[in-house]
Write an enzyme that holds these catalytic residues in place. Sequence first.
Site, PDB file in Angstrom:
ATOM      1  N   HIS A   1      -6.523 -24.290   0.441  1.00  0.00           N
ATOM      2  CA  HIS A   1      -6.171 -25.383   1.342  1.00  0.00           C
ATOM      3  C   HIS A   1      -7.147 -26.535   1.113  1.00  0.00           C
ATOM      4  O   HIS A   1      -8.116 -26.404   0.369  1.00  0.00           O
ATOM      5  CB  HIS A   1      -6.155 -24.939   2.807  1.00  0.00           C
ATOM      6  CG  HIS A   1      -7.458 -24.396   3.308  1.00  0.00           C
ATOM      7  ND1 HIS A   1      -7.575 -23.637   4.454  1.00  0.00           N
ATOM      8  CD2 HIS A   1      -8.737 -24.480   2.821  1.00  0.00           C
ATOM      9  CE1 HIS A   1      -8.833 -23.301   4.644  1.00  0.00           C
ATOM     10  NE2 HIS A   1      -9.545 -23.810   3.671  1.00  0.00           N
TER      11      HIS A   1
ATOM     12  N   CYS B   1      -4.582 -27.985   6.076  1.00  0.00           N
ATOM     13  CA  CYS B   1      -3.711 -28.920   5.366  1.00  0.00           C
ATOM     14  C   CYS B   1      -3.491 -28.417   3.949  1.00  0.00           C
ATOM     15  O   CYS B   1      -4.428 -27.947   3.292  1.00  0.00           O
ATOM     16  CB  CYS B   1      -4.357 -30.301   5.360  1.00  0.00           C
ATOM     17  SG  CYS B   1      -3.321 -31.614   4.703  1.00  0.00           S
TER      18      CYS B   1
ATOM     19  N   ASN C   1     -10.014 -21.381  -1.077  1.00  0.00           N
ATOM     20  CA  ASN C   1      -9.257 -20.791   0.024  1.00  0.00           C
ATOM     21  C   ASN C   1      -7.820 -21.292   0.084  1.00  0.00           C
ATOM     22  O   ASN C   1      -7.107 -21.052   1.056  1.00  0.00           O
ATOM     23  CB  ASN C   1      -9.958 -21.069   1.355  1.00  0.00           C
ATOM     24  CG  ASN C   1     -11.196 -20.218   1.542  1.00  0.00           C
ATOM     25  OD1 ASN C   1     -11.342 -19.163   0.927  1.00  0.00           O
ATOM     26  ND2 ASN C   1     -12.113 -20.668   2.388  1.00  0.00           N
TER      27      ASN C   1
END
Length: 352
Positions: free
Chosen positions: A256, A291, A254
């Site tokens: 991240h 993040c 994804n």
Amino acid sequence: MLRCHIPPQCAPAPLARRGTLPTATAAVRCARPPRAVVAAAAAAQVAAAVPTAERRGLAERLRMGSLLDDGLSYKESFVVRSYEVGINKTATVETIANLLQEVGCNHAQSVGFSTDGFATTTTMRELGLIWVTNRMHIEIYKYPAWGDVVEIETWCQADGRIGTRRDWIIKDLANGEVIGRATSKWVMMNVNTRRLQRVSDEVRDEVFVHCPKTPRLAFPEENNGSLKKIPILTDPAHHSRLGLVPRRADLDMNQHVNNVTYIGWVLESIPQDIIDTHELQTITLDYRRECQHDDIVDSLTYIEEAEEESSNGSLFAAPHPEEQRQFLHCLRFAGKGDEINRGRTVWRKLAR
């Protein structure tokens, strides 16, 4: 002209001396490839020739998991490997979390969801939507050791209008003992805008046909630890680990940092004397921001006073308060200080 069996091994022949023509046999110089190269090339050709559906079927046959008879939950067994245990010679909590994620993804694949994302449906792929973790709560009553076999059952169901929940029961396959439980909440995010989005009726129809029709909870007890809110932490931290940097290996499909990585970051700021004398019993994480690879993270830990009653409200015996330690946690971006994640951990005294 000579023909080389492995084209990448071919190289131009040396230039002929001035005034002469190269001979036919000198037109191509073929170096004998190492056996490993030949084997790898042959294996790649075989793999490429096998259709994707057939490879997926092979994985399903080798996997020790399947849907239950009602088709509404999935169960899979795993052998704990040597590289999945920690200093206590038992599986780490990151290992447990990875197994939970794996069995959840395998459940999704078994009912026909996509293999190019974490359980994305046809409608989700058309709209560019993905599932992201909103909350994770894990309780471990006994950690499996290297070579132990654990059996994990999982199922998912609706959680309001904005997401879904997934629950797990972890057992020791040798004796059927429940050694852990977990629950989680997931929401949808647009992969392009990175903004959350409500679960549409089309997606609900695709997903919830495979879910129990009546609520089934891994933590049915009232006031259990999975429902407990985590307060905003503003006071100076008692312990910290600053400047944590995501590795490339921490990123998932994804694009991240994967949710399991946050568990490791939280544990980085736990005092060493707790690591030496206690083991993690419960961890709850609220995921507030994603993040990326170039972010820098600070891990902050705060001491939380233990409650008199069981911290998880479960049917399992809780340690005496003097043997139990509780902490609150905050992960935030270094510099700007925006909150990424907040959490709570409960630790029990190690049995020596």
